[in-house]
Motif scaffolding. Structure first.
Motif, PDB file in Angstrom:
ATOM      1  N   VAL A 280      33.828  14.634   0.298  1.00  0.00           N
ATOM      2  CA  VAL A 280      33.872  15.747  -0.653  1.00  0.00           C
ATOM      3  C   VAL A 280      35.027  16.638  -0.219  1.00  0.00           C
ATOM      4  O   VAL A 280      35.595  16.431   0.843  1.00  0.00           O
ATOM      5  CB  VAL A 280      32.530  16.509  -0.674  1.00  0.00           C
ATOM      6  N   ALA A 281      35.386  17.609  -1.049  1.00  0.00           N
ATOM      7  CA  ALA A 281      36.543  18.428  -0.676  1.00  0.00           C
ATOM      8  C   ALA A 281      36.390  19.856  -1.151  1.00  0.00           C
ATOM      9  O   ALA A 281      35.698  20.136  -2.138  1.00  0.00           O
ATOM     10  CB  ALA A 281      37.819  17.826  -1.250  1.00  0.00           C
ATOM     11  N   ILE A 302      41.505  19.673  -7.550  1.00  0.00           N
ATOM     12  CA  ILE A 302      40.758  18.465  -7.927  1.00  0.00           C
ATOM     13  C   ILE A 302      41.727  17.399  -8.431  1.00  0.00           C
ATOM     14  O   ILE A 302      41.686  16.232  -8.010  1.00  0.00           O
ATOM     15  CB  ILE A 302      39.716  18.791  -9.027  1.00  0.00           C
ATOM     16  N   TYR A 305      43.733  15.713  -5.621  1.00  0.00           N
ATOM     17  CA  TYR A 305      42.975  14.685  -4.895  1.00  0.00           C
ATOM     18  C   TYR A 305      42.936  13.389  -5.696  1.00  0.00           C
ATOM     19  O   TYR A 305      43.122  12.300  -5.169  1.00  0.00           O
ATOM     20  CB  TYR A 305      41.539  15.167  -4.607  1.00  0.00           C
ATOM     21  N   LEU A 312      37.235  11.190  -4.012  1.00  0.00           N
ATOM     22  CA  LEU A 312      36.529  12.469  -4.061  1.00  0.00           C
ATOM     23  C   LEU A 312      35.219  12.342  -4.842  1.00  0.00           C
ATOM     24  O   LEU A 312      35.228  11.917  -5.994  1.00  0.00           O
ATOM     25  CB  LEU A 312      37.447  13.507  -4.725  1.00  0.00           C
ATOM     26  N   TRP A 315      33.454  18.351  -5.698  1.00  0.00           N
ATOM     27  CA  TRP A 315      34.347  19.483  -5.435  1.00  0.00           C
ATOM     28  C   TRP A 315      33.474  20.649  -4.972  1.00  0.00           C
ATOM     29  O   TRP A 315      32.509  21.020  -5.621  1.00  0.00           O
ATOM     30  CB  TRP A 315      35.161  19.876  -6.672  1.00  0.00           C
ATOM     31  N   VAL A 357      33.846  13.781 -10.729  1.00  0.00           N
ATOM     32  CA  VAL A 357      33.711  14.592  -9.520  1.00  0.00           C
ATOM     33  C   VAL A 357      32.648  15.659  -9.771  1.00  0.00           C
ATOM     34  O   VAL A 357      32.800  16.497 -10.657  1.00  0.00           O
ATOM     35  CB  VAL A 357      35.060  15.267  -9.160  1.00  0.00           C
ATOM     36  N   SER A 594      40.736   7.030   4.479  1.00  0.00           N
ATOM     37  CA  SER A 594      39.607   7.366   3.612  1.00  0.00           C
ATOM     38  C   SER A 594      38.859   6.116   3.169  1.00  0.00           C
ATOM     39  O   SER A 594      37.627   6.094   3.093  1.00  0.00           O
ATOM     40  CB  SER A 594      40.079   8.140   2.377  1.00  0.00           C
TER      41      SER A 594
END
Lengths: 703, 692
Positions: A280-281, A302, A305, A312, A315, A357, A594
């Motif tokens: 997640v970010a 977003i 990414y 992802l 968010w 996301v 990742s």
């Protein structure tokens, strides 16, 4: 990537089956015998204790009649209810126990109700757990426990107490009313060739005493730290949840059976599924939490990414999106700041959702700072900081608060039904209106002084009980109204991750000490004994939040991808705090790492085998294995720290099928085929020429 | 009157002490010394001495309370006499005497300042020079001084634990001392000066960019306190734990010897090596100017028939330096038949008759010692003169008035309750000196080995004090004890002393000026767990403080006996081929262990670790490295960077199990030695020498 995602989805589906450590008949029998003795006898046999009007329950309960009922809750669980009532005062003690069919586990929660027409005498020293284990085998009792979260590299450090002639008494308690603040409420007791894992579920101030009795017994008492109150007619209170899981076997068995039970029966599910392992970010370290965030920059992040094809899932919008007078630290006005977000957070969450996301949004409902809406409009819903007597504010053992944000404000009273109702309705509305998929609740205040300051002499402990009960009911109600949301339980990191809390939420930010490799290795090593799911942050680029978090100064990789750092803070959830605004980052490396993370992350929910002892020393290696026997797959992570003189090592693996064949792949290149027996007896040879270096080996059974 | 033969001047240090020390460390001309005294450190020490011992109104580094008044206020008004004289090339004795004009109490501070090391030491004496009892003198602190750290940084304290017969003995500690922190140290009431977890009487106090090493020389019940104030200061107090007493006319007592060594920088390892060098130069006891050599020892019975086992080793080519006659379990050298201790193996607890059992040794030890001396081998005999365990012993029967009862005097119940021979009693002391001296001479004893078991003399001292004379029994006892050793050494110029007290529990600086510990701990028994790893840990911790120590290995596998290599080494039991290998390779490397000491790994007792160290003699260009891979360690190779070498020189590095390589100093310092140890529970030894 699609292939990798499909693979991940399959793994996730399988993970929900939780087919890891399975109970043995011997373990089930040990549990059954204990349950029969403690819940199948008279009232005096119950594993609880208290005093009533100064008389100990051990004496009182002998004369009280016990009613026992049992019912099937579902395929795997039976509920046993035991009720006994004091004929003179009308105090009714109820113990609601749940016995598991698929795990050697038993849990119970005691309740105390005044069924009489006048106030009860003083009920005190309630111990939700009071039991004595006796050993027949040689070797004394050993207690494994852990430091709790305390915003330091040493959070979750494993500790061991070996009882003996000179070490016959030991005490544990958290600090300040948050259940895992400095001390974890999970313990493993070993005697003979097995033992029990015990947990106290109480998002408040618990305490536990371990006393060696004679040469062959250990008495364990645990419960809410302070209880000394009368109950008014009709009034009922509860005590902490106690869970106990019996295990037999080697040192790893107890923890792994416990982890399996945590996944199977405790961590919350949506549609029957656990929260997947995931990346997640957030933009907290670029936009000063959410203080400098806007609709445009959030959508921009977003999109960046996704443009870089980073996997992802959510968010994350952390503190500061609400009306706050310039700093996120001002909480208590739970309205989206329309100046920065004219269309609410909804515009952002919709944008993300359309692209696959989901959203995480931060709240801190319990802390109310001056000038906020709650502070001004409903002071009656809050316990005031200023009214806490000095002696309750700073007990001698108080560790100094690490950050400026810590401890500022009044405490919102979740024990007040009106306050509770307002908060449920209000947050429910925000979740709905803003399209929130994961409700993140933080708590940067030690509640204990507030609770104690608001108890009268003959009602000590009541404020805390009401609060804790209200808090749990609040989470339950949010989940009832939003069956599709997950909750993140945060409290200045992982300071409130007791069993009751973890039945409702996940600890996505396990500690506020972040981004430094050795500390993060230590956190994973320590927390994994008890909690199979947790998260931590990952950074690339500089941070604006150094002042608030233990972000290492000056040495953050500025643009370069630090493989050792990336792998050191891999966890079931990675919170990427990457500065993806920059186009000069090495995105190929980031994508590769990742993807590797996505590939191996589901193994984190498997059986856990530390391959080295815990250490924060810069001179050692740290290594562990996570094994998914249900998949015939797993991984080994190995870290050579920056000052370690060791260049090669050999790690004997666990949990494999000796006769099976495994392909072991170094994710940086190279693979070998070895038998399970070979990997378990000779071990996996690992050579690391440079310091610091992190390696990941993934293995898979091929026949 | 009590004996006052205690010399304020270090044992037998001579004007050529430093030069001999360098020879001990292996000086050759032209070699580079890795650990040298920095002129800035010497000036730091001089400045401190100037402020605390030389100024007109110095801030005296000791304190006491007399008639309820603090010494710093009293001394201002007392008559003061100051004198200085050179003792030798490197040392100056400074004497400051104050006299109370009213009571006649005389306070004498005798300090020795060193020119070749940044060190100073002193002892304070209190004498009643009047005709009547003094008033109450109390809270005497041999050391009472404060240090300032500056605005930044913080104080920290490093040291090791004492010995209490456990794996954790000599384990290093480090404490940061934050504002208002207080740390207290001392033995656990036993009166044994290096006993227990907090009993090690040597400390290294660090502050930003400098530090000071503190030693308390007191073979008794000392106490020290490190107290941080709320600001930038720290106060140290150290002294005899309890003093509250009056002095009779003519009577004299003393404080512990206090030694300070100042150092600069942040390199604690270098500071400890500076300490080791000062220890060798000015403290290790000397015979004919020589500190004790490395020694291979062997336990032996002491009768002529016992020469056979010695001969077998000599025949195999094993060079031995010392035969060691210990207490011997039930096979003692002194008569024990009348004693109360009958438990198997505990016959030796029946002490008190220090005569040779004529049934076992009709001609005494002379035939045996003569035989040894003809072969260049010395003889050491065990004594435990203080504890009297046998009520039918010579001492108990003939001189009960010399014995100090303990709190729970019950002969034969427990050695901890046995009475103690009062070495503060002049008649007892006189007898003891003459008796032991007589045996040394008549029996050909080269090493006098002194043990002290049970709970020590601490409780007997306290029990025999009156309320107005608290601490007096101990003080006279300690003076007598040191005088006893001094007189033995004076009368026997070639005698050496082994200091033992249930292992390494009486190894304070005063003791270490007269003796070395050949049995540094009792934790070496086959029934104890983890002895090899514990022994590694003991060497690791103790080497920062003492350059010379010894022990015997009862284990005969290579990993274990290599853990026991130290300046004095021996093995108990074992087949000849194993003994030949062990004693042989030990002798190749042991002398290097007297050089500078560098730990190469962190300290640990854990079974999953490696532990390694280097001993380096830069003056000779030689050294040795020991590496142990423990049984649960996953590591099978490492690269260990060495220290103290000449970067530009070339070194021949030899694995004593085979294999040599030539490396530059620079490579060994920056890349290290690559060590592969495929087998768990294995031990490696490397030796190196500089190529010319």
């Amino acid at each position: 990537m699609p292939t990798a995602r499909l693979f991940t989805v399959i793994v996730m589906l399988l993970s929900s089956l939780s087919a890891f450590a399975q109970a043995t008949p011997g373990e089930m029998q040990a549990r059954d015998q204990w349950v029969a003795a403690r819940f199948g006898g008279g009232a005096a046999a119950l594993p609880i204790s208290f005093t009533l009007g100064g008389a100990p329950s051990a004496t009182l309960l002998k004369a009280w009649k016990l009613e026992r009922t049992e019912r099937k809750l579902d395929e795997n669980r039976n509920e046993i209810t035991l009720i006994c009532t004091d004929p003179s005062s009308g105090l009714r003690v109820k113990c609601v126990a749940v016995q598991y069919r698929d795990y050697p586990a038993i849990e119970w929660t005691p309740y105390f109700k005044n069924t009489g027409s006048t106030a009860t005498p003083i009920i005190a020293d309630i111990r939700a757990l009071d039991t004595t284990f006796e050993r027949a085998a040689p070797g004394d009792f050993v207690l494994d426990h852990s430091v709790g979260s305390n915003d330091s590299p040493g959070s979750y450090e494993p500790r061991t107490v070996s009882f003996g002639r000179k070490m016959n008494t030991f005490k544990l308690a958290p600090f300040g009313g948050r259940a895992s603040n400095w001390t974890m409420p999970y313990w493993k007791i070993t005697w003979g060739d097995g033992g029990a894992v015990i947990a106290v579920g109480w998002p408040g101030q618990w305490s536990a005493d371990f006393n060696r009795v004679g040469n062959n017994a250990l008495r364990i008492r645990a419960g809410q730290e302070l209880t000394h109150f009368k109950l008014e007619p009709g009034e009922e209170v509860r005590a902490p949840l106690v869970a106990m899981l019996f295990w037999q076997g080697d040192q790893h068995r107890g923890h792994n059976l416990w982890r399996a039970w945590m996944l199977a029966a405790n961590l919350p599910r949506v549609d029957g599924k656990l929260l997947p392992t995931q990346l997640v970010a957030c933009s907290s370290h670029q936009y000063n939490e959410m203080q400098d965030a806007t609709e445009a920059n959030q959508i921009g992040m977003i999109d960046r990414y996704l443009a870089e094809k980073l996997p992802l899932r959510y968010w994350w919008m952390d503190a500061g999106w609400y009306v706050n007078n310039g700093t996120w630290k001002n909480t208590g006005t739970w309205e989206v700041d329309k100046k920065r977000f004219p269309k609410g957070l909804r515009a952002i969450t919709d944008h993300g959702r359309a692209k696959g996301v989901k959203s995480i949004v931060w709240f801190e409902p319990e802390r109310v700072t001056p000038d906020s809406w709650i502070f001004k409009n409903h002071p009656e819903w809050c316990f005031e900081q200023e009214k806490i007597p000095v002696e309750l504010k700073s007990p001698p053992a108080m560790p100094s608060p690490p950050h400026g944000y810590h401890g500022v404000g009044n405490l919102f009273n979740f024990g007040d039904p009106k306050a509770w109702e307002w908060m449920v309705n209000h947050v429910d509305k925000i979740i709905t209106e803003e399209g929130i998929d994961l409700y993140r609740q933080d708590f940067n205040l030690d509640p204990l002084p507030f609770w104690r300051a608001n108890d009268s002499v003959d009602r000590q402990g009541i404020t805390e009980i009401r609060y804790v009960s209200g808090l749990l009911a609040y989470w339950d109600e949010l989940r009832r109204r939003h069956p599709n949301i997950f909750i993140d339980v945060c409290a200045s990191g992982g300071r409130r991750i007791d069993l009751e809390s973890l039945r409702r939420g996940y600890p996505l930010l396990r500690d506020d000490t972040l981004f430094e490799p050795n500390s993060q290795q230590g956190h994973t090593h320590g927390i994994s004994f008890w909690i199979p799911y947790h998260g931590t942050g990952s950074i690339i680029g500089q941070s604006k939040l150094r002042a608030d978090f233990n972000v290492p100064a000056g040495n953050l990789p500025d643009g370069n991808i630090d493989v050792n750092l990336f792998r050191s803070l891999m966890a079931p959830t990675i919170i990427a705090c990457w500065d993806v605004r920059r186009t000069d980052l090495d995105y190929d490396s980031l994508r590769r790492l990742s993807a590797q993370f996505e590939r191996v992350a589901p193994y984190y929910t498997g059986d856990y085998y530390p391959l080295t002892n815990y250490s924060l020393s810069r001179k050692v290696w740290m290594a562990w294995q996570f094994d998914r026997p249900d998949l015939g797959e797993g991984m080994v992570q190995v870290f050579r720290r920056e000052e370690s003189p060791f260049e090669t090592a050999r790690f004997k693996l666990y949990g494999l099928v000796p006769t099976a064949t495994y392909v072991v792949e170094n994710l940086d290149g190279g693979s070998e085929t070895r038998s399970g027996a070979d990997l378990m007896e000779s071990g996996l040879p690992v050579a690391i020429a440079t310091q610091p270096t992190a390696l990941v080996f993934a293995y898979k059974r091929v026949k | 009157m009590q004996p006052s033969t205690t010399s304020p001047i270090p044992g037998r240090s001579t004007g050529i002490g430093s030069r001999i020390a360098l020879l001990f460390l292996g000086v050759i001309f032209g070699a580079q010394g890795a650990v040298g005294t920095d002129p800035a450190e010497l000036s730091l020490a001089r400045q401190w001495v100037g402020e605390h011992l030389e100024a007109d109104s110095p801030q005296m580094p000791f304190s006491f309370v007399y008639d309820d008044q603090l010494s710093d206020r009293l001394l201002v008004d007392w008559q003061k006499t100051v004198a200085s004289r050179k003792i030798d090339d490197t040392r100056t004795l400074r004497s400051i005497i104050w006299k109370d004009p009213k009571s006649g109490l005389e306070v004498r501070c005798l300090a020795v300042c060193y020119d070749d090391y940044p060190a100073v030491e002193w002892t304070v004496y209190f004498k009643n020079a009047g005709n009547a009892d003094t008033l109450i003198l109390r809270d005497i602190q041999g050391l009472d001084a404060s240090f300032q750290r500056g605005e930044k940084g913080e104080f920290s304290l490093t040291g090791i634990k004492g010995d209490w017969n456990v794996a954790e003995s000599f384990a290093p500690y480090r404490f940061e001392l934050s504002p208002h922190d207080v740390r207290k140290f001392g033995p656990p009431g036993t009166g044994k000066s290096s006993d227990g977890p907090t009993g090690w009487p040597y400390f290294n106090l660090q502050m930003p960019a400098k530090g000071v090493i503190v030693a308390v020389g007191w073979p008794g019940q000392w106490a020290s306190t490190f107290t941080r104030d709320g600001s930038t200061g720290l106060a140290i107090k150290a002294g005899q734990e309890l003093t509250k007493l009056y002095l009779k006319p003519g009577e004299e007592i003393r404080t512990p010897l206090i030694a300070l060594m100042f150092w600069q920088g942040a390199d604690v390892v270098r500071a400890q090596n500076l300490w080791r060098r000062w220890f060798v130069a000015h403290n290790l006891p000397r015979v004919a100017g020589q500190p004790p050599p490395i020694m291979a020892h062997k336990h032996a019975g002491g009768a002529l028939k016992d020469t056979a086992t010695v001969q077998r080793m000599l025949d195999a080519g094993i060079k031995l330096d010392l035969c060691w006659r210990d207490a011997g379990g039930d096979n003692t050298w002194f008569p024990i038949a009348g004693g109360p201790y009958h438990r198997e193996g505990k016959g030796w607890w029946n002490t008190g008759t220090w005569e040779i059992d004529p049934a076992k040794y009709p001609d005494g030890f002379r035939p045996f010692t003569n035989w040894l001396h003809e072969r260049g081998v010395g003889f050491m005999l065990w004594f435990e003169p203080e504890r009297v365990g046998d009520p039918n012993s010579w001492l108990a029967k003939n001189h009960p008035e010399w014995l100090l009862p303990t709190n729970a005097l019950t002969f034969g119940d427990n050695p901890s309750n046995d009475p103690i021979l009062d070495q503060g009693n002049p008649a007892a002391l006189d007898w003891l000196i003459n008796h032991v001296d007589g045996m040394i001479k008549s029996q050909g004893i080269d090493w006098y080995r002194e043990d002290m078991n049970g709970r020590g003399p601490g409780q007997a001292w306290r029990k025999n004090d009156t309320p107005d004379r608290q601490g007096i029994t101990e003080n006279h006892y300690v003076q007598g004890h040191l005088a006893f050793w001094d007189e033995l050494l004076r009368r026997n110029l070639r005698l050496r002393i082994d200091s033992c007290a249930s292992g390494g529990r009486r190894n304070d600086l005063e003791s270490m000026r007269r003796a070395v510990p050949l049995c540094r701990t009792d934790f070496n028994q086959v029934y104890q767990d983890g002895v090899a790893e514990a022994t590694q840990g003991h060497t690791y911790g103790l080497s920062s403080w003492l350059p010379y120590y010894g022990l015997s290995s009862r284990f005969h596998d290579e990993y274990s006996y290599r853990s026991f290599y130290m300046p004095s080494f021996g093995m108990i039991g074992g087949e000849i081929p194993v003994l030949k290998k062990a004693y042989g390779e030990w002798r190749e490397v042991a002398a290097d262990m007297l050089g500078d000491y560098y730990p190469l790994t962190p300290y640990s007792l854990e079974r999953d670790k490696w532990i390694a160290w280097q001993f380096d003699r830069p003056e000779l260009g030689t050294g040795m490295v020991q590496v142990f891979r423990r049984d649960q360690s996953p590591y099978d190779s490492a690269r260990l960077k060495l220290h103290g070498l000449d970067a530009l020189a070339k070194y021949m590095v030899e694995n004593i199990d085979g294999g040599t390589e030539i490396r530059t100093g620079n490579e060994l310092l920056s890349d290290g030695i690559a060590i592969s140890m495929p087998a768990a529970r294995s031990a490696r030894i490397y030796r190196y020498h500089r190529l010319e």
